[in-house]
Design an enzyme around this catalytic site. Structure first.
Site, PDB file in Angstrom:
ATOM      1  N   HIS A 145      34.019 115.673  41.195  1.00 47.49           N
ATOM      2  CA  HIS A 145      34.354 114.305  41.591  1.00 47.49           C
ATOM      3  C   HIS A 145      35.107 113.638  40.439  1.00 47.49           C
ATOM      4  O   HIS A 145      34.587 113.506  39.330  1.00 47.49           O
ATOM      5  CB  HIS A 145      33.095 113.525  41.950  1.00 47.49           C
ATOM      6  CG  HIS A 145      32.439 114.033  43.190  1.00 47.49           C
ATOM      7  ND1 HIS A 145      31.075 114.012  43.373  1.00 47.49           N
ATOM      8  CD2 HIS A 145      32.966 114.575  44.316  1.00 47.49           C
ATOM      9  CE1 HIS A 145      30.788 114.525  44.565  1.00 47.49           C
ATOM     10  NE2 HIS A 145      31.922 114.871  45.144  1.00 47.49           N
ATOM     11  N   GLU A 149      33.892 110.948  37.653  1.00 44.38           N
ATOM     12  CA  GLU A 149      32.669 111.194  36.899  1.00 44.38           C
ATOM     13  C   GLU A 149      33.006 111.788  35.531  1.00 44.38           C
ATOM     14  O   GLU A 149      32.764 112.954  35.249  1.00 44.38           O
ATOM     15  CB  GLU A 149      31.740 112.080  37.731  1.00 44.38           C
ATOM     16  CG  GLU A 149      31.350 111.387  39.034  1.00 44.38           C
ATOM     17  CD  GLU A 149      30.519 112.229  39.979  1.00 44.38           C
ATOM     18  OE1 GLU A 149      30.087 113.334  39.591  1.00 44.38           O
ATOM     19  OE2 GLU A 149      30.294 111.780  41.125  1.00 44.38           O
ATOM     20  N   ARG A 207      37.520 109.544  43.865  1.00 43.40           N
ATOM     21  CA  ARG A 207      36.504 110.598  43.885  1.00 43.40           C
ATOM     22  C   ARG A 207      37.051 111.970  44.284  1.00 43.40           C
ATOM     23  O   ARG A 207      36.640 112.994  43.748  1.00 43.40           O
ATOM     24  CB  ARG A 207      35.405 110.176  44.871  1.00 43.40           C
ATOM     25  CG  ARG A 207      34.362 111.224  45.224  1.00 43.40           C
ATOM     26  CD  ARG A 207      33.392 110.608  46.219  1.00 43.40           C
ATOM     27  NE  ARG A 207      32.540 111.561  46.896  1.00 43.40           N
ATOM     28  CZ  ARG A 207      31.268 111.783  46.573  1.00 43.40           C
ATOM     29  NH1 ARG A 207      30.732 111.154  45.550  1.00 43.40           N
ATOM     30  NH2 ARG A 207      30.536 112.642  47.270  1.00 43.40           N
ATOM     31  N   HIS A 249      27.547 116.250  37.295  1.00 47.74           N
ATOM     32  CA  HIS A 249      27.972 115.028  37.983  1.00 47.74           C
ATOM     33  C   HIS A 249      27.411 113.814  37.237  1.00 47.74           C
ATOM     34  O   HIS A 249      26.683 113.935  36.257  1.00 47.74           O
ATOM     35  CB  HIS A 249      27.434 115.008  39.424  1.00 47.74           C
ATOM     36  CG  HIS A 249      28.056 116.017  40.318  1.00 47.74           C
ATOM     37  ND1 HIS A 249      29.032 115.710  41.238  1.00 47.74           N
ATOM     38  CD2 HIS A 249      27.834 117.358  40.441  1.00 47.74           C
ATOM     39  CE1 HIS A 249      29.388 116.805  41.893  1.00 47.74           C
ATOM     40  NE2 HIS A 249      28.672 117.818  41.419  1.00 47.74           N
ATOM     41  N   GLU A 285      22.823 115.510  37.560  1.00 47.33           N
ATOM     42  CA  GLU A 285      23.392 114.161  37.544  1.00 47.33           C
ATOM     43  C   GLU A 285      23.019 113.494  36.225  1.00 47.33           C
ATOM     44  O   GLU A 285      21.838 113.317  35.914  1.00 47.33           O
ATOM     45  CB  GLU A 285      22.848 113.342  38.720  1.00 47.33           C
ATOM     46  CG  GLU A 285      23.142 113.923  40.087  1.00 47.33           C
ATOM     47  CD  GLU A 285      24.507 113.498  40.620  1.00 47.33           C
ATOM     48  OE1 GLU A 285      25.164 112.652  39.966  1.00 47.33           O
ATOM     49  OE2 GLU A 285      24.901 114.000  41.691  1.00 47.33           O
TER      50      GLU A 285
END
Length: 276
Positions: free
Chosen positions: A21, A24, A77, A148, A223
């Protein structure tokens, strides 16, 4: 062009990718920091012992570059492929993999700026490249981590459903908690550990594909950086990246312990001695 950094030492492989993405940015920062430590830290010799590290800092280079062109594009994104009929751009690369494609958590609208899964699985050159590398090295890959942001989650398959788990879920969960503990011991925040589908169902993810098709025993989405969404302060990277690095050391330790022929032989000899 995507840039590969490959440390070739042994017979086992750890495969880590960042920036599927585009917005990020902390993901490629973490990947580059990992490369820096593995290449320059004398203590990293143990992390390299018997393990190959395949690190792709930016999976989505066109999208990533687009986010850097202006403030108005900063939160883009998707990829930057063009739909010729509608004039819209991009596919969510983490909805485009060919395992349970488009069964949950996706959009079928090419102009959706978030979760458009593409016209078909692997419609994007970026996901095709990652798929091909994984399939070519399927017998050697033991760990896959997709980086991410945001939210401080460490999640494992299945991502396409929260209704049930793979039979190996306890191993996946246990290693994730070891990684979280290592980060916390280094002064970082603990990860929230659970299956990706229990968090929210989303099909076509690279972690599900790695686990369900390629057969990678340990597959995760990590994440990073809770509290700042996608705009993480650069000044804080020097604090959090070393903390996350300790988590990757825990990943590597488990892969060596479980799969390295050298470690397997040592355990066999210890068991023989105990049974003498």
């Amino acid at each position: 062009m995507a840039a590969w950094i490959i440390f070739t030492i042994g017979l086992l492989s750890i495969w880590q990718v960042g920036c599927i993405h585009a917005r990020e940015w902390v993901a490629p920062a973490m990947a580059l920091y990992l490369i820096h430590r593995l290449a320059n830290d004398p203590d990293a010799r143990q992390e390299l012992d018997g393990v190959d590290w395949y690190i792709l800092p930016v999976v989505n280079p066109d999208g990533y570059e687009y986010t850097r062109t202006s403030r108005s594009n900063r939160l883009w994104r998707k990829t930057r492929s063009k739909n010729n009929l509608l004039g819209c751009f991009g596919v969510d690369g983490n909805r485009n993999y060919g395992f349970k494609w488009a069964v949950s958590g996706v959009s079928s609208n090419p102009c959706d700026t978030e979760t458009y899964a593409g016209p078909k699985p692997f419609s994007e050159v970026e996901t095709v490249m990652v798929r091909n590398i994984m399939m070519e090295n399927s017998k050697r890959l033991k760990l896959y981590v997709s980086l991410h942001s945001y939210g401080q989650y460490l999640v494992y398959p299945w991502g396409y459903t929260g209704d049930y788990l793979p039979k190996e879920w306890k191993k996946l969960d246990s290693l994730a908690r070891e990684v979280s503990d290592a980060v916390q011991r280094a002064g970082g925040k603990p990860f929230k550990v659970l299956s990706a589908g229990k968090w929210y169902p989303a099909a076509g993810g690279s972690d599900d594909f790695a686990f369900g098709v390629v057969g990678v025993p340990y597959s995760y989405t990590m994440e990073l950086t809770d509290g700042y969404e996608f705009i993480y302060p650069e000044r804080l990277l020097r604090v959090v990246l070393p903390q996350f690095y300790e988590g990757f050391k825990a990943f590597a330790g488990q892969i060596r312990k479980e799969f390295s022929p050298k470690f397997t032989e040592q355990r066999y000899r210890m068991n023989e001695c105990e049974n003498c």
